[in-house]
Design a protein around this motif. Structure first.
Motif, short mmCIF file in Angstrom:
data_model
loop_
_atom_site.label_atom_id
_atom_site.label_comp_id
_atom_site.label_asym_id
_atom_site.label_seq_id
_atom_site.Cartn_x
_atom_site.Cartn_y
_atom_site.Cartn_z
N GLY A 213 0.82 -1.21 0.00
CA GLY A 213 0.00 0.00 0.00
C GLY A 213 0.85 1.25 0.00
O GLY A 213 1.98 1.25 0.47
N GLY A 214 0.28 2.34 -0.51
CA GLY A 214 1.05 3.54 -0.73
C GLY A 214 1.71 4.15 0.49
O GLY A 214 2.87 4.55 0.44
N ASP A 215 0.99 4.21 1.63
CA ASP A 215 1.57 4.87 2.79
C ASP A 215 1.99 3.89 3.88
O ASP A 215 2.17 4.27 5.03
CB ASP A 215 0.58 5.88 3.37
N ALA A 216 2.15 2.62 3.53
CA ALA A 216 2.48 1.60 4.52
C ALA A 216 3.81 1.88 5.20
O ALA A 216 3.98 1.65 6.39
CB ALA A 216 2.51 0.21 3.87
N LEU A 217 4.77 2.36 4.43
CA LEU A 217 6.09 2.63 5.00
C LEU A 217 6.02 3.72 6.06
O LEU A 217 6.77 3.70 7.03
CB LEU A 217 7.07 3.03 3.90
N GLN A 218 5.10 4.65 5.89
CA GLN A 218 4.97 5.71 6.87
C GLN A 218 4.16 5.23 8.09
O GLN A 218 4.49 5.55 9.24
CB GLN A 218 4.26 6.93 6.26
N ARG A 219 3.13 4.44 7.83
CA ARG A 219 2.27 4.01 8.93
C ARG A 219 2.91 2.90 9.76
O ARG A 219 2.76 2.85 10.96
CB ARG A 219 0.92 3.53 8.39
N ARG A 220 3.55 1.97 9.10
CA ARG A 220 4.21 0.83 9.73
C ARG A 220 3.24 -0.16 10.37
O ARG A 220 3.64 -1.24 10.77
CB ARG A 220 5.23 1.28 10.78
N VAL A 221 1.97 0.20 10.50
CA VAL A 221 1.01 -0.63 11.21
C VAL A 221 -0.25 -0.83 10.38
O VAL A 221 -0.73 0.10 9.74
CB VAL A 221 0.63 0.01 12.56
N PHE A 222 -0.78 -2.05 10.40
CA PHE A 222 -2.07 -2.35 9.81
C PHE A 222 -2.98 -2.89 10.92
O PHE A 222 -2.50 -3.51 11.86
CB PHE A 222 -1.94 -3.39 8.69
N TYR A 223 -4.29 -2.65 10.77
CA TYR A 223 -5.25 -3.04 11.80
C TYR A 223 -6.25 -4.02 11.22
O TYR A 223 -6.83 -3.78 10.17
CB TYR A 223 -5.96 -1.80 12.35
N ARG A 224 -6.45 -5.14 11.94
CA ARG A 224 -7.31 -6.20 11.42
C ARG A 224 -8.74 -5.74 11.17
O ARG A 224 -9.41 -6.23 10.27
CB ARG A 224 -7.30 -7.40 12.37
N ALA A 225 -9.20 -4.78 11.96
CA ALA A 225 -10.56 -4.28 11.79
C ALA A 225 -10.77 -3.68 10.40
O ALA A 225 -11.91 -3.63 9.91
CB ALA A 225 -10.88 -3.23 12.85
N ASP A 226 -9.69 -3.25 9.77
CA ASP A 226 -9.78 -2.65 8.43
C ASP A 226 -9.72 -3.69 7.32
O ASP A 226 -9.99 -3.36 6.16
CB ASP A 226 -8.64 -1.65 8.22
N TYR A 227 -9.36 -4.94 7.66
CA TYR A 227 -9.16 -5.96 6.64
C TYR A 227 -9.83 -7.27 7.05
O TYR A 227 -9.17 -8.23 7.45
CB TYR A 227 -7.66 -6.19 6.42
N PRO A 228 -11.16 -7.34 6.97
CA PRO A 228 -11.89 -8.56 7.38
C PRO A 228 -11.45 -9.81 6.64
O PRO A 228 -11.57 -10.93 7.15
CB PRO A 228 -13.35 -8.21 7.08
N SER A 229 -10.94 -9.64 5.42
CA SER A 229 -10.54 -10.81 4.64
C SER A 229 -9.13 -11.30 4.99
O SER A 229 -8.67 -12.30 4.44
CB SER A 229 -10.60 -10.50 3.15
N ASP A 230 -8.46 -10.59 5.88
CA ASP A 230 -7.11 -10.96 6.32
C ASP A 230 -6.04 -10.78 5.25
O ASP A 230 -4.94 -11.33 5.37
CB ASP A 230 -7.06 -12.40 6.84
N THR A 231 -6.36 -10.08 4.17
CA THR A 231 -5.34 -9.76 3.18
C THR A 231 -5.43 -8.27 2.88
O THR A 231 -6.49 -7.65 3.00
CB THR A 231 -5.53 -10.53 1.86
N LEU A 232 -4.31 -7.69 2.44
CA LEU A 232 -4.28 -6.26 2.17
C LEU A 232 -4.61 -5.93 0.72
O LEU A 232 -5.22 -4.91 0.43
CB LEU A 232 -2.90 -5.68 2.49
N GLU B 37 -0.53 -14.13 0.60
CA GLU B 37 -0.56 -12.77 1.13
C GLU B 37 -1.40 -12.66 2.40
O GLU B 37 -1.60 -11.56 2.91
CB GLU B 37 -1.10 -11.81 0.06
N LYS B 38 -1.87 -13.77 2.90
CA LYS B 38 -2.67 -13.74 4.12
C LYS B 38 -1.80 -13.24 5.28
O LYS B 38 -0.65 -13.64 5.43
CB LYS B 38 -3.20 -15.13 4.44
N ILE B 39 -2.38 -12.36 6.09
CA ILE B 39 -1.62 -11.71 7.16
C ILE B 39 -1.69 -12.53 8.45
O ILE B 39 -2.75 -13.06 8.81
CB ILE B 39 -2.20 -10.31 7.44
N LYS B 40 -0.59 -12.62 9.14
CA LYS B 40 -0.57 -13.21 10.47
C LYS B 40 -0.69 -12.07 11.47
O LYS B 40 0.27 -11.33 11.72
CB LYS B 40 0.72 -14.00 10.70
#
Length: 231
Positions: A100-119, A127-130
């Motif tokens: 994702g475009g701003d991932a390097l700046q954010r450094r964090v992803f939240y599961r609530a934003d990705y119900p399918s467990d992939t980005l 690509e499934k996230i642990k």
């Protein structure tokens, strides 16, 4: 701090009818049969001061009529700020070439934003996230800060229609789908008549608390914590 489920996080973040309350079981230190636990209030201008000499904010508590034990809310008092812990992952956990475009700046992803467990691509198992447990979220990774507005003690079954909505339950579609709405009723009128938000909240409550022995039928004492999300 406060732990929230994915559904609760999404409810807190939404712009329309956001979640502004949470209920947590009161953990009673004993059940002396010579008395009972009753809700009470304390604090305020004539309600005592802290060790630092500050006025204790007026708030709800619970006390035992025999032993006079009195409990304050362990999550905080009005005016306190809580940072939210939720399921998350660090950028280093993501198995994708393009996070994702701003991932390097954010450094964090939240599961609530990705119900399918992939980005990026739901059809790529690689690509499934642990996800990391909310228990291990550090303060710097939290994106939600709440300020406590009020605290009181009540039985969980005493939740009102308005409070159930404030708990994040506000989907009237299922109530209308039952096919029992009267002619001319609005969705809100139907939901109120059916006590739809309360019924939905009961299901949510049991899903989280029944296994711990605090199901709806037990009707435990709860901390009713009202809050607002800070920008």
């Amino acid at each position: 701090m406060l732990y929230l489920t994915d559904d609760s996080v999404r409810a807190v973040l939404r712009s329309i009818n956001p979640k502004t309350q949470t209920r947590r079981v009161v953990k009673l230190p004993h059940n002396n049969s010579l008395g009972i636990w009753e809700p009470t209030t304390f604090g305020g201008p004539n309600g005592g001061r802290t060790a630092a000499g500050e006025t204790i904010p007026e708030q709800g508590g619970i006390w035992h009529t025999r032993t006079a034990d009195c409990l304050m809310c362990p999550y905080g008092q009005p005016g306190d700020r809580l940072w939210v812990r939720e399921s998350w992952c660090h950028l280093s956990d993501v198995r994708t070439a393009d996070p994702g475009g701003d991932a390097l700046q954010r450094r964090v992803f939240y599961r609530a934003d990705y119900p399918s467990d992939t980005l990026m691509h739901d059809d790529r198992p690689e690509e499934k996230i642990k996800w990391r447990s909310s228990r291990f979220m550090p303060r710097w990774a939290s994106r939600i800060t709440l300020e406590i507005v009020s605290v009181r003690v009540e039985r969980v079954q005493d939740i009102s229609y308005e409070d159930a909505l404030s708990e994040g339950v506000n989907d009237y579609a299922a109530a209308i789908a039952e096919g029992v709405n009267a002619i001319g009723e609005t969705p809100e009128q139907t939901a109120r008549r059916l006590e739809w938000p309360q019924r939905q909240y009961r299901l949510q409550w049991d899903e989280l608390n029944a296994a711990r022995g605090f199901d709806w039928g037990v009707n435990p004492w709860v901390w009713r914590i009202e809050f607002r999300r800070l920008p």
